[in-house]
Design a protein around this motif. Structure first.
Motif, PDB file in Angstrom:
ATOM      1  N   LEU A   1       0.984  -1.428  -0.020  1.00  0.00           N
ATOM      2  CA  LEU A   1       0.438  -0.029  -0.184  1.00  0.00           C
ATOM      3  C   LEU A   1       0.877   1.049   0.045  1.00  0.00           C
ATOM      4  CD1 LEU A   1      -2.675  -0.306   2.631  1.00  0.00           C
ATOM      5  CD2 LEU A   1      -3.098  -0.141  -0.187  1.00  0.00           C
ATOM      6  N   SER A   2       0.395   2.413  -0.836  1.00  0.00           N
ATOM      7  CA  SER A   2       1.034   3.245  -0.642  1.00  0.00           C
ATOM      8  C   SER A   2       0.591   4.203   0.637  1.00  0.00           C
ATOM      9  CB  SER A   2       0.881   4.820  -2.190  1.00  0.00           C
ATOM     10  OG  SER A   2      -0.511   4.243  -2.155  1.00  0.00           O
ATOM     11  N   ASN A   3       1.758   5.682   0.358  1.00  0.00           N
ATOM     12  CA  ASN A   3       1.562   6.142   2.000  1.00  0.00           C
ATOM     13  C   ASN A   3       0.318   7.100   1.437  1.00  0.00           C
ATOM     14  OD1 ASN A   3       4.100   5.509   2.976  1.00  0.00           O
ATOM     15  ND2 ASN A   3       5.195   7.526   2.420  1.00  0.00           N
ATOM     16  N   SER A   4      -0.724   7.251   0.854  1.00  0.00           N
ATOM     17  CA  SER A   4      -2.220   7.620   0.269  1.00  0.00           C
ATOM     18  C   SER A   4      -3.009   7.053   0.270  1.00  0.00           C
ATOM     19  CB  SER A   4      -2.059   8.421  -0.951  1.00  0.00           C
ATOM     20  OG  SER A   4      -1.790   7.155  -1.794  1.00  0.00           O
ATOM     21  N   ARG A   5      -2.865   5.522   0.429  1.00  0.00           N
ATOM     22  CA  ARG A   5      -3.618   4.533   0.725  1.00  0.00           C
ATOM     23  C   ARG A   5      -4.087   4.232   1.846  1.00  0.00           C
ATOM     24  NH1 ARG A   5      -5.170  -0.076  -3.730  1.00  0.00           N
ATOM     25  NH2 ARG A   5      -5.913   0.829  -5.944  1.00  0.00           N
ATOM     26  N   ILE A   6      -2.210   3.976   2.535  1.00  0.00           N
ATOM     27  CA  ILE A   6      -2.616   3.886   4.292  1.00  0.00           C
ATOM     28  C   ILE A   6      -3.496   5.349   4.876  1.00  0.00           C
ATOM     29  CG2 ILE A   6      -1.416   3.963   6.026  1.00  0.00           C
ATOM     30  CD1 ILE A   6       0.170   2.052   4.581  1.00  0.00           C
TER      31      ILE A   6
ATOM     32  N   VAL B   1     -11.345   7.127   6.879  1.00  0.00           N
ATOM     33  CA  VAL B   1     -11.901   6.397   6.350  1.00  0.00           C
ATOM     34  C   VAL B   1     -12.628   5.526   8.042  1.00  0.00           C
ATOM     35  CG1 VAL B   1     -13.753   5.006   5.082  1.00  0.00           C
ATOM     36  CG2 VAL B   1     -11.995   6.345   4.283  1.00  0.00           C
ATOM     37  N   PHE B   2     -11.902   5.401   8.089  1.00  0.00           N
ATOM     38  CA  PHE B   2     -11.850   4.539   9.770  1.00  0.00           C
ATOM     39  C   PHE B   2     -11.822   5.871  11.086  1.00  0.00           C
ATOM     40  CE2 PHE B   2     -10.410   2.937  13.294  1.00  0.00           C
ATOM     41  CZ  PHE B   2     -10.770   1.321  13.572  1.00  0.00           C
ATOM     42  N   PHE B   3     -11.455   6.532  10.931  1.00  0.00           N
ATOM     43  CA  PHE B   3     -11.296   7.451  12.188  1.00  0.00           C
ATOM     44  C   PHE B   3     -12.690   8.546  11.717  1.00  0.00           C
ATOM     45  CE2 PHE B   3     -10.638  12.186  13.325  1.00  0.00           C
ATOM     46  CZ  PHE B   3      -9.855  12.164  14.635  1.00  0.00           C
ATOM     47  N   TYR B   4     -13.562   8.868  10.720  1.00  0.00           N
ATOM     48  CA  TYR B   4     -14.456   9.207  10.221  1.00  0.00           C
ATOM     49  C   TYR B   4     -15.575   8.617  11.078  1.00  0.00           C
ATOM     50  CZ  TYR B   4     -18.692  10.962   8.363  1.00  0.00           C
ATOM     51  OH  TYR B   4     -19.773  11.600   8.248  1.00  0.00           O
ATOM     52  N   PHE B   5     -15.213   7.222  10.233  1.00  0.00           N
ATOM     53  CA  PHE B   5     -16.630   6.503  10.988  1.00  0.00           C
ATOM     54  C   PHE B   5     -16.279   6.166  12.744  1.00  0.00           C
ATOM     55  CE2 PHE B   5     -17.042   5.205   6.971  1.00  0.00           C
ATOM     56  CZ  PHE B   5     -18.179   5.649   6.411  1.00  0.00           C
ATOM     57  N   SER B   6     -15.248   6.445  13.142  1.00  0.00           N
ATOM     58  CA  SER B   6     -15.409   6.653  14.758  1.00  0.00           C
ATOM     59  C   SER B   6     -15.553   6.976  15.191  1.00  0.00           C
ATOM     60  CB  SER B   6     -13.376   5.456  15.303  1.00  0.00           C
ATOM     61  OG  SER B   6     -12.553   4.352  14.539  1.00  0.00           O
ATOM     62  N   ILE B   7     -15.385   8.187  14.780  1.00  0.00           N
ATOM     63  CA  ILE B   7     -16.239   9.555  15.541  1.00  0.00           C
ATOM     64  C   ILE B   7     -17.909   9.196  15.282  1.00  0.00           C
ATOM     65  CG2 ILE B   7     -16.539  12.104  14.872  1.00  0.00           C
ATOM     66  CD1 ILE B   7     -13.494  12.005  13.882  1.00  0.00           C
ATOM     67  N   ILE B   8     -18.546   9.103  14.425  1.00  0.00           N
ATOM     68  CA  ILE B   8     -19.331   9.006  14.350  1.00  0.00           C
ATOM     69  C   ILE B   8     -20.331   7.993  14.868  1.00  0.00           C
ATOM     70  CG2 ILE B   8     -21.719   8.022  12.637  1.00  0.00           C
ATOM     71  CD1 ILE B   8     -20.072  10.808  11.816  1.00  0.00           C
ATOM     72  N   VAL B   9     -20.285   6.363  15.242  1.00  0.00           N
ATOM     73  CA  VAL B   9     -20.175   5.252  16.355  1.00  0.00           C
ATOM     74  C   VAL B   9     -19.294   6.396  17.980  1.00  0.00           C
ATOM     75  CG1 VAL B   9     -19.499   3.425  16.656  1.00  0.00           C
ATOM     76  CG2 VAL B   9     -19.185   3.519  14.568  1.00  0.00           C
TER      77      VAL B   9
ATOM     78  N   PHE C   1      -6.177  13.335   7.336  1.00  0.00           N
ATOM     79  CA  PHE C   1      -5.174  12.493   6.259  1.00  0.00           C
ATOM     80  C   PHE C   1      -3.855  13.081   6.451  1.00  0.00           C
ATOM     81  CE2 PHE C   1      -4.604  12.888   1.985  1.00  0.00           C
ATOM     82  CZ  PHE C   1      -4.434  12.095   1.805  1.00  0.00           C
ATOM     83  N   SER C   2      -3.944  14.756   6.244  1.00  0.00           N
ATOM     84  CA  SER C   2      -2.580  14.656   6.029  1.00  0.00           C
ATOM     85  C   SER C   2      -1.347  14.681   7.220  1.00  0.00           C
ATOM     86  CB  SER C   2      -2.933  16.905   5.602  1.00  0.00           C
ATOM     87  OG  SER C   2      -4.178  17.113   5.204  1.00  0.00           O
ATOM     88  N   ILE C   3      -1.830  15.063   8.411  1.00  0.00           N
ATOM     89  CA  ILE C   3      -0.914  14.537   9.460  1.00  0.00           C
ATOM     90  C   ILE C   3      -0.175  13.285   8.481  1.00  0.00           C
ATOM     91  CG2 ILE C   3      -0.047  14.296  12.344  1.00  0.00           C
ATOM     92  CD1 ILE C   3      -2.463  16.585  12.182  1.00  0.00           C
ATOM     93  N   LEU C   4      -1.294  12.775   9.104  1.00  0.00           N
ATOM     94  CA  LEU C   4      -0.089  11.007   8.546  1.00  0.00           C
ATOM     95  C   LEU C   4       0.072  11.082   7.475  1.00  0.00           C
ATOM     96  CD1 LEU C   4      -0.894   8.383  10.032  1.00  0.00           C
ATOM     97  CD2 LEU C   4      -2.595   7.154   8.330  1.00  0.00           C
ATOM     98  N   TYR C   5      -0.898  11.147   6.337  1.00  0.00           N
ATOM     99  CA  TYR C   5       0.150  11.537   5.262  1.00  0.00           C
ATOM    100  C   TYR C   5       2.014  11.421   5.035  1.00  0.00           C
ATOM    101  CZ  TYR C   5       1.338  11.630   0.168  1.00  0.00           C
ATOM    102  OH  TYR C   5       1.622  11.411  -0.504  1.00  0.00           O
ATOM    103  N   ILE C   6       1.847  13.122   6.102  1.00  0.00           N
ATOM    104  CA  ILE C   6       3.441  13.565   5.894  1.00  0.00           C
ATOM    105  C   ILE C   6       4.315  12.618   6.401  1.00  0.00           C
ATOM    106  CG2 ILE C   6       4.262  15.382   7.050  1.00  0.00           C
ATOM    107  CD1 ILE C   6       1.838  16.891   5.598  1.00  0.00           C
ATOM    108  N   SER C   7       3.588  12.202   7.564  1.00  0.00           N
ATOM    109  CA  SER C   7       4.443  10.951   8.613  1.00  0.00           C
ATOM    110  C   SER C   7       4.763   9.979   8.079  1.00  0.00           C
ATOM    111  CB  SER C   7       3.594  11.256  10.184  1.00  0.00           C
ATOM    112  OG  SER C   7       2.784  12.176  10.715  1.00  0.00           O
ATOM    113  N   LEU C   8       3.940   9.653   7.427  1.00  0.00           N
ATOM    114  CA  LEU C   8       4.689   8.576   6.150  1.00  0.00           C
ATOM    115  C   LEU C   8       5.314   8.929   5.180  1.00  0.00           C
ATOM    116  CD1 LEU C   8       0.982   6.467   6.053  1.00  0.00           C
ATOM    117  CD2 LEU C   8       2.738   5.446   7.696  1.00  0.00           C
ATOM    118  N   LYS C   9       5.344   9.863   5.032  1.00  0.00           N
ATOM    119  CA  LYS C   9       6.678   9.886   3.585  1.00  0.00           C
ATOM    120  C   LYS C   9       7.758  10.415   4.581  1.00  0.00           C
ATOM    121  CE  LYS C   9       5.764  11.524  -0.246  1.00  0.00           C
ATOM    122  NZ  LYS C   9       5.539  10.303  -1.105  1.00  0.00           N
ATOM    123  N   ILE C  10       8.132  11.007   5.933  1.00  0.00           N
ATOM    124  CA  ILE C  10       8.985  11.361   6.172  1.00  0.00           C
ATOM    125  C   ILE C  10       9.384   9.720   6.721  1.00  0.00           C
ATOM    126  CG2 ILE C  10      10.006  12.046   8.588  1.00  0.00           C
ATOM    127  CD1 ILE C  10       8.142  14.545   7.942  1.00  0.00           C
TER     128      ILE C  10
END
Length: 124
Positions: free
Chosen positions: A30-35, A41-49, A110-119
Motif C-alpha cells: 500500500l502506498s502512503n496515500s492509501r494507508i 475513513v476509519f477515523f471518520y466512522f469512529s467519530i460517528i460511532v 489524513f494530512s498529518i498521517l500522510y506527511i508522517s508516513l512520507k517522512i
C-alpha cells in the motif's frame, strides 16, 4: 477522558494493523496515500460511532430517572440530577455537527498521517 484514550488507542491499533498486514502478508504494497486514506475513513466512522454511543449513553442516563416508565417526568422523578441529565441530552449538539466536523478532522488526520508516513516510511 477515558473515551478519548480508547479512541486514540483504536486508531493507533488500526494503523499498525494496516501497516503490518500489508507489509507481511500481502504481495500488494500500500502506498502512503492509501494507508492515510483508509485510516482517515476509519477515523471518520469512529467519530460517528463515538457520537452515537455518547448520545445513547446520555439518553439512557436520563431514562433512568423515569421511575414509572411512562416517558414523562413528574413528581418525585424531578430532581437536580434529573435536571442535569435533561440538560445534557438537550444541549448535546454532537449528533448534529458530527458529520461535518468529522470530515474536517478526517482531512486534518489524513494530512498529518500522510506527511508522517512520507517522512518515516520509504515508498518504493
Amino acid at each position: 477522558m477515558k473515551k478519548i484514550i480508547i479512541f486514540l488507542f483504536i486508531q493507533l491499533t488500526f494503523i499498525l494493523w494496516l501497516l503490518y498486514f500489508y507489509k507481511s502478508r500481502s504481495k500488494i504494497k500500500l502506498s502512503n496515500s492509501r494507508i492515510a486514506f483508509y485510516s482517515s475513513v476509519f477515523f471518520y466512522f469512529s467519530i460517528i460511532v463515538l457520537v452515537i454511543i455518547t448520545k445513547i449513553s446520555l439518553r439512557n442516563n436520563l431514562d433512568s430517572f423515569d421511575l414509572n416508565e411512562d416517558g414523562f417526568f413528574s413528581g418525585n422523578e424531578i430532581t437536580d440530577d434529573q435536571r442535569k441529565a435533561l440538560e445534557n441530552v438537550s444541549s448535546d449538539t454532537g449528533p448534529t455537527f458530527a458529520p461535518i466536523i468529522g470530515i474536517l478532522y478526517s482531512l486534518i488526520y489524513f494530512s498529518i498521517l500522510y506527511i508522517s508516513l512520507k517522512i518515516f516510511r520509504e515508498e518504493k
